[in-house]
Design a protein around this motif. Sequence first.
Motif, PDB file in Angstrom:
ATOM      1  N   SER A  39      65.354 -59.819 -52.463  1.00 47.40           N
ATOM      2  CA  SER A  39      66.530 -59.017 -53.274  1.00 47.40           C
ATOM      3  C   SER A  39      66.740 -59.554 -54.646  1.00 47.40           C
ATOM      4  CB  SER A  39      67.593 -58.771 -52.588  1.00 47.40           C
ATOM      5  OG  SER A  39      68.223 -59.725 -51.886  1.00 47.40           O
ATOM      6  N   THR A  40      66.586 -60.694 -54.834  1.00 46.71           N
ATOM      7  CA  THR A  40      66.796 -61.373 -56.073  1.00 46.71           C
ATOM      8  C   THR A  40      65.773 -61.218 -57.069  1.00 46.71           C
ATOM      9  OG1 THR A  40      65.658 -63.402 -55.683  1.00 46.71           O
ATOM     10  CG2 THR A  40      67.958 -63.438 -54.767  1.00 46.71           C
ATOM     11  N   GLN A  41      64.750 -60.423 -56.772  1.00 43.73           N
ATOM     12  CA  GLN A  41      63.704 -60.298 -57.827  1.00 43.73           C
ATOM     13  C   GLN A  41      63.630 -58.852 -58.401  1.00 43.73           C
ATOM     14  OE1 GLN A  41      60.699 -61.957 -54.809  1.00 43.73           O
ATOM     15  NE2 GLN A  41      59.626 -62.726 -56.731  1.00 43.73           N
ATOM     16  N   TYR A  42      64.741 -58.012 -57.700  1.00 43.60           N
ATOM     17  CA  TYR A  42      64.837 -56.652 -58.599  1.00 43.60           C
ATOM     18  C   TYR A  42      66.199 -56.092 -58.206  1.00 43.60           C
ATOM     19  CZ  TYR A  42      64.494 -55.430 -53.656  1.00 43.60           C
ATOM     20  OH  TYR A  42      64.499 -55.349 -52.217  1.00 43.60           O
ATOM     21  N   THR A  43      66.880 -55.243 -59.185  1.00 37.80           N
ATOM     22  CA  THR A  43      67.907 -54.557 -58.942  1.00 37.80           C
ATOM     23  C   THR A  43      67.800 -52.990 -58.731  1.00 37.80           C
ATOM     24  OG1 THR A  43      68.067 -54.094 -61.250  1.00 37.80           O
ATOM     25  CG2 THR A  43      69.023 -56.199 -60.395  1.00 37.80           C
ATOM     26  N   VAL A  44      68.777 -52.416 -57.812  1.00 36.15           N
ATOM     27  CA  VAL A  44      68.683 -50.995 -57.306  1.00 36.15           C
ATOM     28  C   VAL A  44      69.483 -50.240 -58.271  1.00 36.15           C
ATOM     29  CG1 VAL A  44      68.744 -49.327 -55.455  1.00 36.15           C
ATOM     30  CG2 VAL A  44      67.727 -51.782 -55.298  1.00 36.15           C
ATOM     31  N   THR A  45      69.177 -49.097 -58.757  1.00 35.08           N
ATOM     32  CA  THR A  45      70.264 -47.912 -59.270  1.00 35.08           C
ATOM     33  C   THR A  45      70.288 -46.949 -58.392  1.00 35.08           C
ATOM     34  OG1 THR A  45      69.664 -48.895 -61.778  1.00 35.08           O
ATOM     35  CG2 THR A  45      71.023 -46.326 -61.227  1.00 35.08           C
ATOM     36  N   ASN A  46      71.414 -46.610 -57.884  1.00 34.65           N
ATOM     37  CA  ASN A  46      71.425 -45.922 -56.776  1.00 34.65           C
ATOM     38  C   ASN A  46      71.085 -44.173 -57.170  1.00 34.65           C
ATOM     39  OD1 ASN A  46      71.842 -45.011 -54.018  1.00 34.65           O
ATOM     40  ND2 ASN A  46      74.092 -45.350 -53.853  1.00 34.65           N
ATOM     41  N   THR A  47      70.903 -43.267 -56.123  1.00 34.22           N
ATOM     42  CA  THR A  47      70.723 -42.064 -56.328  1.00 34.22           C
ATOM     43  C   THR A  47      72.017 -41.284 -56.843  1.00 34.22           C
ATOM     44  OG1 THR A  47      69.238 -41.947 -54.345  1.00 34.22           O
ATOM     45  CG2 THR A  47      69.822 -39.849 -55.192  1.00 34.22           C
ATOM     46  N   VAL A  48      71.974 -40.321 -57.799  1.00 40.98           N
ATOM     47  CA  VAL A  48      73.177 -39.695 -58.443  1.00 40.98           C
ATOM     48  C   VAL A  48      72.885 -38.201 -57.912  1.00 40.98           C
ATOM     49  CG1 VAL A  48      74.188 -39.083 -60.525  1.00 40.98           C
ATOM     50  CG2 VAL A  48      73.056 -41.375 -60.442  1.00 40.98           C
ATOM     51  N   ARG A  49      74.183 -37.947 -57.554  1.00 48.72           N
ATOM     52  CA  ARG A  49      74.109 -36.446 -57.087  1.00 48.72           C
ATOM     53  C   ARG A  49      75.349 -35.728 -57.564  1.00 48.72           C
ATOM     54  NH1 ARG A  49      71.576 -35.680 -52.060  1.00 48.72           N
ATOM     55  NH2 ARG A  49      70.664 -37.599 -51.163  1.00 48.72           N
ATOM     56  N   ASN A  50      75.320 -34.391 -57.808  1.00 47.60           N
ATOM     57  CA  ASN A  50      76.467 -33.599 -58.308  1.00 47.60           C
ATOM     58  C   ASN A  50      77.387 -33.244 -57.213  1.00 47.60           C
ATOM     59  OD1 ASN A  50      75.250 -31.378 -57.003  1.00 47.60           O
ATOM     60  ND2 ASN A  50      74.249 -30.838 -58.827  1.00 47.60           N
ATOM     61  N   GLU A  51      78.203 -32.114 -57.564  1.00 51.61           N
ATOM     62  CA  GLU A  51      79.447 -32.162 -56.356  1.00 51.61           C
ATOM     63  C   GLU A  51      78.861 -31.229 -55.301  1.00 51.61           C
ATOM     64  OE1 GLU A  51      82.341 -30.045 -58.502  1.00 51.61           O
ATOM     65  OE2 GLU A  51      83.268 -32.099 -59.775  1.00 51.61           O
ATOM     66  N   ALA A  52      77.671 -30.731 -55.420  1.00 49.21           N
ATOM     67  CA  ALA A  52      77.159 -29.768 -54.424  1.00 49.21           C
ATOM     68  C   ALA A  52      76.187 -30.432 -53.751  1.00 49.21           C
ATOM     69  CB  ALA A  52      76.515 -28.538 -55.190  1.00 49.21           C
ATOM     70  N   GLY A  53      76.117 -31.805 -53.945  1.00 54.10           N
ATOM     71  CA  GLY A  53      75.362 -32.790 -53.115  1.00 54.10           C
ATOM     72  C   GLY A  53      73.588 -32.554 -53.642  1.00 54.10           C
ATOM     73  N   GLU A  54      73.456 -32.095 -54.752  1.00 54.76           N
ATOM     74  CA  GLU A  54      72.209 -32.043 -55.320  1.00 54.76           C
ATOM     75  C   GLU A  54      71.864 -33.234 -56.177  1.00 54.76           C
ATOM     76  OE1 GLU A  54      71.764 -28.677 -58.184  1.00 54.76           O
ATOM     77  OE2 GLU A  54      69.590 -28.897 -57.907  1.00 54.76           O
ATOM     78  N   VAL A  55      70.619 -33.883 -55.969  1.00 62.44           N
ATOM     79  CA  VAL A  55      70.178 -34.883 -56.752  1.00 62.44           C
ATOM     80  C   VAL A  55      69.967 -34.498 -58.085  1.00 62.44           C
ATOM     81  CG1 VAL A  55      68.245 -36.618 -56.886  1.00 62.44           C
ATOM     82  CG2 VAL A  55      69.080 -35.947 -54.766  1.00 62.44           C
ATOM     83  N   THR A  56      70.574 -35.287 -58.834  1.00 59.24           N
ATOM     84  CA  THR A  56      70.376 -34.974 -60.326  1.00 59.24           C
ATOM     85  C   THR A  56      69.418 -36.258 -61.089  1.00 59.24           C
ATOM     86  OG1 THR A  56      72.433 -36.177 -60.818  1.00 59.24           O
ATOM     87  CG2 THR A  56      72.333 -33.770 -60.714  1.00 59.24           C
ATOM     88  N   GLN A  57      69.492 -37.443 -60.294  1.00 56.59           N
ATOM     89  CA  GLN A  57      68.645 -38.358 -60.810  1.00 56.59           C
ATOM     90  C   GLN A  57      68.162 -39.485 -59.455  1.00 56.59           C
ATOM     91  OE1 GLN A  57      69.729 -40.896 -64.101  1.00 56.59           O
ATOM     92  NE2 GLN A  57      69.521 -42.704 -63.210  1.00 56.59           N
ATOM     93  N   ARG A  58      66.876 -39.561 -59.411  1.00 48.78           N
ATOM     94  CA  ARG A  58      66.626 -40.472 -58.336  1.00 48.78           C
ATOM     95  C   ARG A  58      66.890 -41.920 -58.336  1.00 48.78           C
ATOM     96  NH1 ARG A  58      60.665 -38.048 -56.307  1.00 48.78           N
ATOM     97  NH2 ARG A  58      61.351 -36.533 -54.664  1.00 48.78           N
ATOM     98  N   ALA A  59      67.137 -42.846 -57.381  1.00 47.82           N
ATOM     99  CA  ALA A  59      67.416 -43.988 -57.465  1.00 47.82           C
ATOM    100  C   ALA A  59      65.911 -44.783 -58.071  1.00 47.82           C
ATOM    101  CB  ALA A  59      67.494 -44.714 -56.110  1.00 47.82           C
ATOM    102  N   LYS A  60      66.322 -45.992 -58.573  1.00 51.89           N
ATOM    103  CA  LYS A  60      65.340 -46.719 -59.111  1.00 51.89           C
ATOM    104  C   LYS A  60      65.466 -48.190 -58.998  1.00 51.89           C
ATOM    105  CE  LYS A  60      65.234 -43.557 -63.389  1.00 51.89           C
ATOM    106  NZ  LYS A  60      65.296 -43.306 -64.821  1.00 51.89           N
ATOM    107  N   ILE A  61      64.325 -48.765 -59.035  1.00 49.97           N
ATOM    108  CA  ILE A  61      64.201 -50.291 -58.900  1.00 49.97           C
ATOM    109  C   ILE A  61      63.909 -50.759 -60.076  1.00 49.97           C
ATOM    110  CG2 ILE A  61      63.982 -50.272 -56.479  1.00 49.97           C
ATOM    111  CD1 ILE A  61      61.037 -51.237 -57.013  1.00 49.97           C
TER     112      ILE A  61
END
Length: 227
Positions: A146-168
């Motif tokens: 886990s020290t060799q990468y970082t994770v950006t979490n999934t982003v959702r709107n108020e309705a629970g819909e994914v607006t941006q997927r997570a990334k490494i």
Amino acid sequence: MPTKTPNLDLYKVNGETDGNDTFNVDVVLNDNWDKIDAAVGNIKVDIPDASLTEKGIVQLSNVTSGTRENVAVTEKAVSDAALQAKSYTDQQISLVTETGIPKLVSYPLLVTATVDNQKVFEIPLDLFDANTDTLLVAINRAVLDSTQYTVTNTVRNEAGEVTQRAKITLLSGVASTSEVTMVVLKNVPIGPDGSINGAVLAANSVPINRVTGLEEALNNITRWGAL
């Protein structure tokens, strides 16, 4: 005998009694048109735009993820938001046993680098949540810690819909065509020391043949007990 209208005082010819009179264009037509035009011109349409504090004209919108406060949602927008929320809730419920203990569900994922020195890769799973899931990453079958990468979490709107997927984001870029393998263990949070708490695993959620050495160990215990 001619008459007048009650509101605009327009001249009206009586067809039964005035049929033989001389047709006066100004009296019968032009004067009437002038009165109508003047009356319409005096009508003022000065309705303000609606706001949170003032009544007025408002625009309708089908958007379910907006932040504007000067539009009104339609019946369709409310229905869409409800369906999106239900879909996300159903997905989460499907990952939990009847006793409320999270099931062990794994998602093997594979993405390929498209350019040289690529560092950022999208996690192709809408359900991923960095707060509750464990992510395992390997580059061309070489497992990363886990020290060799970082994770950006999934982003959702108020309705629970994914607006941006997570990334490494890798600390070091990889060559084009390199294979990045990811395995997401759903609802299995990893501890700060890298360990996984077995208490979150539901009974019977892990097939015995998926746990290295466990089946052999159980067979040995059975044999010893028979001696």
